[in-house]
Design a protein around this motif. Structure first.
Motif, PDB file in Angstrom:
ATOM      1  N   VAL A 113       0.858  -1.191   0.000  1.00  0.00           N
ATOM      2  CA  VAL A 113       0.000   0.000   0.000  1.00  0.00           C
ATOM      3  C   VAL A 113       0.886   1.229   0.000  1.00  0.00           C
ATOM      4  O   VAL A 113       1.788   1.360   0.842  1.00  0.00           O
ATOM      5  CB  VAL A 113      -0.925   0.011   1.245  1.00  0.00           C
ATOM      6  CG1 VAL A 113      -1.853   1.215   1.209  1.00  0.00           C
ATOM      7  CG2 VAL A 113      -1.713  -1.287   1.361  1.00  0.00           C
ATOM      8  N   ASP A 114       0.619   2.123  -0.953  1.00  0.00           N
ATOM      9  CA  ASP A 114       1.341   3.398  -1.010  1.00  0.00           C
ATOM     10  C   ASP A 114       0.743   4.314   0.060  1.00  0.00           C
ATOM     11  O   ASP A 114      -0.442   4.645   0.009  1.00  0.00           O
ATOM     12  CB  ASP A 114       1.158   3.988  -2.418  1.00  0.00           C
ATOM     13  CG  ASP A 114       1.876   5.321  -2.579  1.00  0.00           C
ATOM     14  OD1 ASP A 114       2.406   5.856  -1.583  1.00  0.00           O
ATOM     15  OD2 ASP A 114       1.900   5.838  -3.719  1.00  0.00           O
ATOM     16  N   LEU A 115       1.554   4.707   1.050  1.00  0.00           N
ATOM     17  CA  LEU A 115       1.044   5.557   2.142  1.00  0.00           C
ATOM     18  C   LEU A 115       1.329   7.036   1.902  1.00  0.00           C
ATOM     19  O   LEU A 115       1.135   7.861   2.798  1.00  0.00           O
ATOM     20  CB  LEU A 115       1.684   5.149   3.477  1.00  0.00           C
ATOM     21  CG  LEU A 115       1.330   3.779   4.044  1.00  0.00           C
ATOM     22  CD1 LEU A 115       1.990   3.597   5.414  1.00  0.00           C
ATOM     23  CD2 LEU A 115      -0.184   3.603   4.178  1.00  0.00           C
ATOM     24  N   GLY A 116       1.784   7.372   0.699  1.00  0.00           N
ATOM     25  CA  GLY A 116       2.135   8.769   0.435  1.00  0.00           C
ATOM     26  C   GLY A 116       3.488   9.084   1.070  1.00  0.00           C
ATOM     27  O   GLY A 116       4.045   8.266   1.818  1.00  0.00           O
ATOM     28  N   ALA A 117       4.026  10.265   0.755  1.00  0.00           N
ATOM     29  CA  ALA A 117       5.316  10.725   1.310  1.00  0.00           C
ATOM     30  C   ALA A 117       6.425   9.693   1.088  1.00  0.00           C
ATOM     31  O   ALA A 117       7.340   9.565   1.909  1.00  0.00           O
ATOM     32  CB  ALA A 117       5.177  11.052   2.809  1.00  0.00           C
ATOM     33  N   GLY A 118       6.296   8.894   0.015  1.00  0.00           N
ATOM     34  CA  GLY A 118       7.345   7.939  -0.328  1.00  0.00           C
ATOM     35  C   GLY A 118       7.370   6.697   0.553  1.00  0.00           C
ATOM     36  O   GLY A 118       8.335   5.930   0.501  1.00  0.00           O
ATOM     37  N   ARG A 119       6.355   6.489   1.390  1.00  0.00           N
ATOM     38  CA  ARG A 119       6.358   5.321   2.287  1.00  0.00           C
ATOM     39  C   ARG A 119       5.405   4.246   1.773  1.00  0.00           C
ATOM     40  O   ARG A 119       4.322   4.570   1.254  1.00  0.00           O
ATOM     41  CB  ARG A 119       5.940   5.719   3.716  1.00  0.00           C
ATOM     42  CG  ARG A 119       6.765   6.831   4.331  1.00  0.00           C
ATOM     43  CD  ARG A 119       8.278   6.536   4.335  1.00  0.00           C
ATOM     44  NE  ARG A 119       8.633   5.315   5.015  1.00  0.00           N
ATOM     45  CZ  ARG A 119       8.935   5.237   6.314  1.00  0.00           C
ATOM     46  NH1 ARG A 119       8.955   6.343   7.041  1.00  0.00           N
ATOM     47  NH2 ARG A 119       9.240   4.086   6.859  1.00  0.00           N
ATOM     48  N   THR A 120       5.805   2.995   1.949  1.00  0.00           N
ATOM     49  CA  THR A 120       4.991   1.853   1.493  1.00  0.00           C
ATOM     50  C   THR A 120       4.747   0.918   2.666  1.00  0.00           C
ATOM     51  O   THR A 120       5.664   0.652   3.456  1.00  0.00           O
ATOM     52  CB  THR A 120       5.735   1.099   0.370  1.00  0.00           C
ATOM     53  OG1 THR A 120       5.987   2.020  -0.688  1.00  0.00           O
ATOM     54  CG2 THR A 120       4.888  -0.046  -0.169  1.00  0.00           C
ATOM     55  N   LEU A 121       3.531   0.427   2.754  1.00  0.00           N
ATOM     56  CA  LEU A 121       3.188  -0.559   3.784  1.00  0.00           C
ATOM     57  C   LEU A 121       3.037  -1.909   3.098  1.00  0.00           C
ATOM     58  O   LEU A 121       2.205  -2.056   2.191  1.00  0.00           O
ATOM     59  CB  LEU A 121       1.864  -0.154   4.457  1.00  0.00           C
ATOM     60  CG  LEU A 121       1.234  -1.160   5.409  1.00  0.00           C
ATOM     61  CD1 LEU A 121       2.127  -1.386   6.630  1.00  0.00           C
ATOM     62  CD2 LEU A 121      -0.146  -0.669   5.865  1.00  0.00           C
ATOM     63  N   SER A 122       3.852  -2.886   3.504  1.00  0.00           N
ATOM     64  CA  SER A 122       3.742  -4.229   2.923  1.00  0.00           C
ATOM     65  C   SER A 122       3.061  -5.132   3.934  1.00  0.00           C
ATOM     66  O   SER A 122       3.474  -5.206   5.091  1.00  0.00           O
ATOM     67  CB  SER A 122       5.122  -4.791   2.602  1.00  0.00           C
ATOM     68  OG  SER A 122       5.723  -3.962   1.642  1.00  0.00           O
ATOM     69  N   LEU A 123       2.010  -5.803   3.477  1.00  0.00           N
ATOM     70  CA  LEU A 123       1.255  -6.686   4.362  1.00  0.00           C
ATOM     71  C   LEU A 123       1.235  -8.078   3.774  1.00  0.00           C
ATOM     72  O   LEU A 123       1.059  -8.245   2.555  1.00  0.00           O
ATOM     73  CB  LEU A 123      -0.187  -6.189   4.511  1.00  0.00           C
ATOM     74  CG  LEU A 123      -0.403  -4.843   5.202  1.00  0.00           C
ATOM     75  CD1 LEU A 123      -1.835  -4.369   5.005  1.00  0.00           C
ATOM     76  CD2 LEU A 123      -0.080  -4.941   6.683  1.00  0.00           C
ATOM     77  N   THR A 124       1.384  -9.089   4.640  1.00  0.00           N
ATOM     78  CA  THR A 124       1.217 -10.461   4.178  1.00  0.00           C
ATOM     79  C   THR A 124      -0.257 -10.832   4.380  1.00  0.00           C
ATOM     80  O   THR A 124      -0.948 -10.184   5.175  1.00  0.00           O
ATOM     81  CB  THR A 124       2.103 -11.430   5.001  1.00  0.00           C
ATOM     82  OG1 THR A 124       1.783 -11.225   6.384  1.00  0.00           O
ATOM     83  CG2 THR A 124       3.570 -11.151   4.770  1.00  0.00           C
ATOM     84  N   ALA A 125      -0.729 -11.868   3.690  1.00  0.00           N
ATOM     85  CA  ALA A 125      -2.122 -12.308   3.858  1.00  0.00           C
ATOM     86  C   ALA A 125      -2.313 -12.718   5.319  1.00  0.00           C
ATOM     87  O   ALA A 125      -1.474 -13.418   5.889  1.00  0.00           O
ATOM     88  CB  ALA A 125      -2.408 -13.481   2.934  1.00  0.00           C
ATOM     89  N   GLY A 126      -3.380 -12.242   5.938  1.00  0.00           N
ATOM     90  CA  GLY A 126      -3.674 -12.600   7.338  1.00  0.00           C
ATOM     91  C   GLY A 126      -3.133 -11.585   8.333  1.00  0.00           C
ATOM     92  O   GLY A 126      -3.504 -11.591   9.505  1.00  0.00           O
TER      93      GLY A 126
END
Ligand SMILES: C[S@@+](CC[C@H](N)C(=O)[O-])C[C@H]1O[C@@H](n2cnc3c(N)ncnc32)[C@H](O)[C@@H]1O
Length: 334
Positions: free
Chosen positions: A271-284
């Motif tokens: 997920v692109d969180l803006g301000a150049g930051r990304t949130l990576s999530l695994t399933a679950g």
């Protein structure tokens, strides 16, 4: 007595600015940081955008969400005793006021000269004040827009040194971690004078399956309320959460005595969180959106005692763990 008062002026709204410790980081920066932290969280205040407010109102009508029904039953049964404990001719401070409808009980009882709604959702508050002022023209309606996480501030001074009733219904105190809940109650107490009163509603633990159903209803209204927060985050951060990639989950954490609302990723995603930051999530993997602490009578009384209240009276009905507490203070300082 109220009929002798002059007709009230149009509602005033005071906005509290973030104190320096919070102002150092904007709301968006704070939100981004809590999403990237462990555990991943979105503070519950973000649940209440315009759609969230409508969905919350719908939740209060759900058959599974027993809290408002039990609260109404307690107040219905015990209001006469409470009215003997509460000051009359008072200013009613409605904390986390929302639609403000619950305050009507005290307005209809004729003990309120001035209503002050305190909420983070300014549009909802303005509408509640407008409606209230039209319905009760002899009562003054005002509001304070603030984030209770900043500490309770009331920039509207008492008028005519009237007594104040702090009204905190709905068990919203349960959305604060216990230490923060004690601090918030202590701030209320610090703003009180002898003769003022606090009326606080606190939900207690009941059978786990019943509690979980209350936060995960068959019609999916609470799920929609919870998932909607991702749209709020998208707007606030310029993020690109896809709500279809998440499901709502409510669990009872028995050790902490709280219901937790989660958003669970149904697939791995970035997920692109803006301000150049990304949130990576695994399933679950999940994001925590709300804790609702369920305080037994003993724990609720301890919260009030730790906040400096004494002479607390608890009102309840048989077979329910929900309590409404009326507390006064004898001295200005604990
Ligand atoms: C659960 S609703 C309760 C509304 C109403 N008092 C009731 O009992 O039906 C919580 C209310 O608190 C407000 N709120 C949530 N977090 C807040 C915060 N950090 N500061 C101020 N208000 C907040 C929401 O906008 C909402 O109106």
């Amino acid at each position: 007595m109220l009929s002798t008062l002059p007709t009230a002026h149009a509602p005033r709204i005071a906005r509290v600015a973030a104190p320096p410790t919070f102002a150092a980081r904007s709301g968006a920066q704070q939100l981004r940081a809590t999403l990237l932290a462990s555990p991943r969280t979105i503070a519950p205040k973000w649940l209440y955008d315009a759609r969230g407010c409508v969905l919350y109102e719908a939740i209060t009508e759900l058959p599974e969400y027993h809290l408002p029904r039990v609260e109404r039953a307690i107040l219905g049964r015990h209001q006469p005793e409470m009215l003997r404990l509460l000051p009359h001719g008072a200013e009613l401070i409605d904390i986390g006021s929302g639609d403000g409808l619950k305050a009507r009980r005290w307005l209809d009882a004729g003990i309120v000269c001035r209503y002050i709604g305190v909420d983070i959702a300014e549009d909802w508050l303005s509408e509640a004040l407008r409606r209230g002022q039209a319905r009760y023209p002899q009562v003054q309606f005002d509001g304070v827009v603030t984030d209770l996480n900043w500490g309770l501030q009331l920039p509207l001074a008492r008028e005519g040194n009237r007594p104040r009733i702090f009204w905190y219904p709905g068990s919203s105190i349960g959305n604060f971690e216990p230490v923060a809940a004690t601090a918030l109650l202590a701030q209320m107490r610090a703003l009180m004078q002898p003769g003022d009163a606090l009326v606080l509603a606190v939900d207690g633990p009941v059978e786990p399956a019943r509690m979980v159903r209350a936060y995960d209803d068959a019609a999916g209204v609470t799920a929609a309320f919870n998932l909607n927060v991702l749209n709020v985050v998208n707007r606030e951060l310029g993020a690109d959460f896809d709500p279809a990639g998440f499901r709502h989950r409510a669990v009872f954490n028995a050790d902490a005595s709280r219901i937790e609302m989660h958003l669970v990723a149904t697939r791995a995603q970035s997920v692109d969180l803006g301000a150049g930051r990304t949130l990576s999530l695994t399933a679950g993997e999940h994001i925590v959106t709300e804790h609702s602490y369920k305080h037994s009578a003993e724990r609720a009384l301890r919260l009030l005692r730790d906040a400096g209240f004494n002479g607390v009276q608890r009102f309840d009905i048989e077979g329910e763990a929900y309590g409404v507490y009326v507390a006064g203070i004898d001295h200005a300082k604990p």
